[in-house]
Scaffold this active site. Structure first.
Site, mmCIF file in Angstrom:
data_model
loop_
_atom_site.group_PDB
_atom_site.id
_atom_site.type_symbol
_atom_site.label_atom_id
_atom_site.label_comp_id
_atom_site.label_asym_id
_atom_site.label_seq_id
_atom_site.Cartn_x
_atom_site.Cartn_y
_atom_site.Cartn_z
ATOM 1 N N PHE A 165 4.755 2.611 1.283
ATOM 2 C CA PHE A 165 3.143 1.952 1.423
ATOM 3 C C PHE A 165 3.814 1.801 -0.227
ATOM 4 C CE2 PHE A 165 1.953 4.667 4.442
ATOM 5 C CZ PHE A 165 0.696 5.795 3.914
ATOM 6 N N HIS A 166 4.380 1.362 -1.212
ATOM 7 C CA HIS A 166 4.678 1.947 -2.329
ATOM 8 C C HIS A 166 4.914 0.218 -2.873
ATOM 9 C CE1 HIS A 166 5.400 5.865 -2.616
ATOM 10 N NE2 HIS A 166 4.566 6.109 -1.991
ATOM 11 N N THR A 167 4.642 -0.756 -2.418
ATOM 12 C CA THR A 167 5.096 -1.689 -2.323
ATOM 13 C C THR A 167 4.714 -2.281 -3.990
ATOM 14 O OG1 THR A 167 4.237 -2.789 -0.514
ATOM 15 C CG2 THR A 167 4.942 -4.384 -1.337
#
Length: 519
Positions: A456-458
């Site tokens: 979840f490093h968008t």
């Protein structure tokens, strides 16, 4: 720590409006309050999240995804991940994703930021960024040439490593991977204790560090439960924000600057809702064009994570410590690389993706080792599927689209399986669970496709730069529009090889400095 957010009447205008209280927005709020006499409105769609046991407990961060504290976004399935829907936890509370993340403070490799400079982001080399990393930090080891002390974010390491974390540290040299003292030092290559935003056993989010100390300031109004639905643009200038208050639309003006810090998903969405974006996309959605910027929503990047290699344990895992991990491992999937590209961390239990749980027996005592790619090359996009501010999105990281990404993850899985068989794991390792045997290359590819998930490093959806697809300039101002700055992961041009909380905090510190220089 405060128990509530002070209630102040909503004025018609403020000097600055910041949309989003996460890693990029909170530093802007704090520095403006401390360093100017400006009035500031912070708009946060989520609840305060103050004094919430599950947020405060570092061991319980995983269930926060898909809870009331999460926006509930997902990546669109593709055949490359065998048609699976991958959830993207994004924090919906004061502190943004720093209120629900894995509490990691990690800035990657210095080369990551030199690449930004080379990509046309003048003044963003590692040497340029380091003072702002340091400014954010209150590192337990005190100030050094590379670490900061006295900053808002407290950063610690484990006081007692879990046996699984210790085994990762001790087993790595058997694979030729060194042990290093600090992943935020001169090099990140090796095994090391993780840096955490944990203080006295509790989460220390951006809200704890940056916001809570200034909540009592009369010039700051913090409005929670208020969803931004549009930007007001008049005569080539962003002059305010349309947002919901008690469910009703309100327009609030900004006399100096609007700072968009809603994150790499909601920042481009809000821009497109406001008619800022690719003319063809806006036409498809029936949104009148206000300002053409074709790069809005493109360049989406995220790190793929194979979640996870699971092993049978000779002993129960016992009490969960730290964030359920404790250490990390960074190494090169190929010897010819100039910097580490793959990453692993231990999990004190079973962290396998649902598809892997369907395929393998993981009953009994188990532990996990995540295998992730931090130097991923695949690039995707974000598209709105309707003009509804609450409508569905097509969020596509294009995981495994680049063959090199797939090859690196296959290599990482093999390395992790070898790590579990080192002498350091002798008192723990009792056999393979998922995968349950040594894999052929074809089987390893299938394992990666079934286990591929997200760190979840968008990021990257409103990138900084000079080219035609760039959305902001090197001072984080939106190209061609006055009065609008972006301060979040969407401005990242090339995703760094790390968790994104630290680099986005640095971006927030720099955004604040730019605004104060311009004032």
């Amino acid at each position: 720590m405060p128990t509530t957010v002070p209630t102040r009447p909503l004025e018609k205008a403020y000097d600055y409006i910041i949309i989003g209280s996460g890693s990029g927005g909170s530093p802007v709020v704090r520095r403006l309050i401390d360093g100017t006499d400006a009035t500031v409105l912070l708009i946060e769609a989520g609840e305060p999240g103050i004094g919430v046991a599950e947020i405060d407990d570092p061991r319980e961060w995983v269930p926060l995804g898909r809870s009331r504290w999460d926006w509930g976004y997902s990546y669109t399935p593709t055949p490359r991940v065998n048609g699976r829907t991958i959830g993207i936890p994004r924090g919906k509370a004061l502190g943004g994703s720093s209120a629900i993340n894995a509490l990691m403070w990690y800035r990657g490799n210095p080369l990551d930021y030199d690449v930004w400079q080379q990509a046309g982001c003048d003044g963003w080399s590692f040497a340029d960024c380091l003072p702002f990393f340091k400014k954010a930090e209150d590192w337990e080891g005190g100030e050094t040439a590379l670490r900061g002390a006295g900053g808002p974010l407290k950063i610690t390491t484990s006081t007692k490593l879990h046996p699984i974390a210790q085994a990762m540290l001790d087993g790595s040299p058997e694979l030729g991977i060194p042990v290093i003292a600090d992943p935020n030092g001169e090099s990140n290559e090796g095994a090391c204790p993780s840096n955490f935003n944990i203080v006295d056993g509790k989460r220390w989010s951006s809200a704890n560090g940056y916001l809570f100390p200034v909540l009592g300031n009369e010039r700051l109004t913090v409005l929670t439960g208020s969803h931004a639905i549009g930007l007001v643009v008049e005569g080539g200038r962003c002059t305010g924000v349309r947002h919901l208050v008690d469910g009703k639309p309100v327009e609030t003006s900004a006399t100096t600057q609007v700072v968009l810090a809603a994150g790499a998903i909601d920042t481009p969405r809000l821009m497109m809702l406001s008619g800022i974006g690719d003319p063809a996309e806006l036409k498809r959605l029936g949104i009148p064009l206000v300002h053409a910027l074709p790069g809005v929503g493109l360049n989406l990047q995220d790190h793929p994570l194979v979640q996870a290699c699971v092993f049978r344990s000779k002993v129960p895992m016992g009490e969960k410590l730290d964030n359920g991990g404790g250490t990390m491992l960074n190494w090169k999937s190929r010897p010819d690389l100039v910097q580490p590209d793959v990453h692993s961390f231990p999990v004190q239990g079973n962290s396998a993706e649902p598809r892997l749980r369907e395929l393998y027996d993981m009953s009994g005592d188990v532990f996990s080792l995540g295998a992730g790619l931090m130097h991923s090359k695949s690039i995707g996009y974000l598209k709105m599927l309707s003009a509804d501010p609450f409508g569905p999105l097509d969020i596509q990281p294009n995981y495994l689209a680049e063959e090199s990404d797939l090859e690196a993850l296959v290599s990482a899985v093999y390395t992790i399986m070898d790590l579990a068989q080192t002498s350091a794991f002798a008192d723990l390792f009792a056999g393979f669970a998922a995968p349950d045997r040594k894999l052929s290359r074809a089987d390893a590819v299938e394992f990666v496709r079934n286990g591929c998930s997200t760190f979840f490093h968008t990021s990257g959806t409103a990138k900084m730069g000079k080219d035609d697809m760039a959305v902001v300039d090197a001072r984080l101002r939106v190209h061609g529009l006055e009065g609008l700055t972006i301060s979040d992961a969407s401005v990242i041009p090339v995703i760094p090889t790390c968790n994104t909380h630290a680099p986005v905090t640095m971006i927030g510190e720099r955004a604040a400095a730019f605004l104060m220089e311009a004032a």
